[in-house]
Write an enzyme that holds these catalytic residues in place. Structure first.
Site, PDB file in Angstrom:
ATOM      1  CE  LYS A  46       1.685   7.675   4.083  1.00 11.99           C
ATOM      2  NZ  LYS A  46       0.325   7.371   3.610  1.00 11.99           N
ATOM      3  CB  THR A  77       1.809  11.213  -7.115  1.00 12.37           C
ATOM      4  OG1 THR A  77       1.054  12.432  -7.235  1.00 12.37           O
ATOM      5  CG2 THR A  77       3.197  11.407  -7.671  1.00 12.37           C
ATOM      6  N   GLY A  99      -2.994   8.180  -5.274  1.00 13.05           N
ATOM      7  CA  GLY A  99      -3.144   6.844  -4.689  1.00 13.05           C
ATOM      8  C   GLY A  99      -1.873   6.248  -4.118  1.00 13.05           C
ATOM      9  CB  THR A 100       1.675   7.397  -3.711  1.00 12.02           C
ATOM     10  OG1 THR A 100       1.256   8.704  -3.333  1.00 12.02           O
ATOM     11  CG2 THR A 100       2.183   7.434  -5.116  1.00 12.02           C
ATOM     12  N   GLY A 101      -0.397   6.860  -1.271  1.00 14.79           N
ATOM     13  CA  GLY A 101      -0.537   6.561   0.164  1.00 14.79           C
ATOM     14  C   GLY A 101      -1.319   5.274   0.390  1.00 14.79           C
TER      15      GLY A 101
END
Ligand code: PLP
Length: 283
Positions: free
Chosen positions: A175, A212, A214-216
């Site tokens: 990412k 943002t 919890g995006t991973g």
């Protein structure tokens, strides 16, 4: 029979990250999600208040209960919490021959450790050996490989090294959120193919928002869900990035939490299933 994607992860009571984000992602994409909890966290956008790991045998019993009753084709692993829980997970999955997508989370969104072990490698490295897909961010890739990663070439080289060292690993999705270039981000997938290691890049505008958290977790769950629907690495890479961008874009201006300086979660129900945007560039 209905295929199931199983998430093994920590609980985040705010619903932004962890097992809650994983189930929301799977449901929005349209796969059946099951959930095994490793640890319970008490946290919000101000920080992590406490973390309690479940007894390893309870984690093992939860996994066995799901595997005994469901046709699990994909397992997504997030926060593990301790080396003992890692051992329990590996033991429970020893006969599992489907996909294992591992997001090697080390820190909470507020920057606190999500491992109760002072040597996080004791938790992450054994699971990497079992995984087929790994989704690190740049600091996680640096921690796992011990290599400095400061450009796209380094991202590919570090991922290639990990693929050579771990024969079960087939895909590494790095990412690129920590490198912003002129308001755009590049995510890189390095994967094993019949012709050898190949890399693919997706460049897209960075969504400007505080929401943002919890995006991973979301990206790794979306990869697992799209892979369960397609069995295609490149398709799952592109669609999982598109999923995160779609929900980020549609939740960017919504006040989700009281704390205006904190990171809120995302509105998963806002995912636009039909691909209309042409703003993701492949290379
Ligand atoms: N898992 C849990 C339980 C968490 O609380 C967090 C972050 O706070 C994460 C995973 C990782 O979150 P992110 O997806 O924002 O990297």
């Amino acid at each position: 029979m209905q295929a199931t994607v199983l998430s093994i992860a920590g609980s985040d009571p705010t619903g932004g990250a962890g097992i809650q984000a994983d189930l929301k992602t799977m449901t929005s994409i349209g796969v059946y999600g099951a959930a095994v909890i490793t640890c319970i966290t008490a946290q919000n956008s101000h920080g992590v208040v406490s973390v309690e790991c479940l007894p390893p045998n309870l984690v093992q019993n939860q996994i066995q209960s799901v595997l005994d009753d469901h046709l699990v084709t994909h397992v997504k692993i997030g926060m593990v919490g301790s080396a003992e829980i890692a051992t329990a997970i590996i033991h429970s999955l020893s006969g599992f021959c489907g996909e294992i997508i591992y997001d090697p989370v080390m820190l909470s969104t507020t920057g606190q450790s999500l491992s109760t072990d002072s040597h996080p490698d004791r938790t992450t490295l054994p699971i990497i050996k079992q995984a087929t897909v790994l989704t690190p961010n740049i600091p996680e890739l640096e921690q796992i490989t011990g290599m400095p990663v400061n450009d796209h070439q380094n991202m590919i080289a570090a991922a290639g090294l990990l693929l050579e060292k771990n024969r079960r690993l087939r895909v590494i999705l790095v990412k690129g959120g920590h490198f912003m270039q002129e308001n755009s981000l590049t995510d890189i997938m390095v994967h094993r193919t019949a012709e050898g290691l190949r890399s693919a890049k997706l460049t897209h505008p960075s969504v400007q928002t505080m929401n943002t958290h919890g995006t991973g977790c979301t990206l790794a769950s979306a990869f697992a869900a799209f892979h369960a629907l397609s069995c295609d690495d490149l398709y799952s890479f592109r669609q999982s990035i598109r999923y995160v961008n779609s929900v980020l874009q549609n939740s960017k201006d919504v006040q989700i939490i009281r704390n205006r300086n904190g990171h809120g979660g995302m509105l998963h129900y806002s995912f636009e299933k039909t691909e209309t945007a042409t703003d993701i560039q492949s290379e």
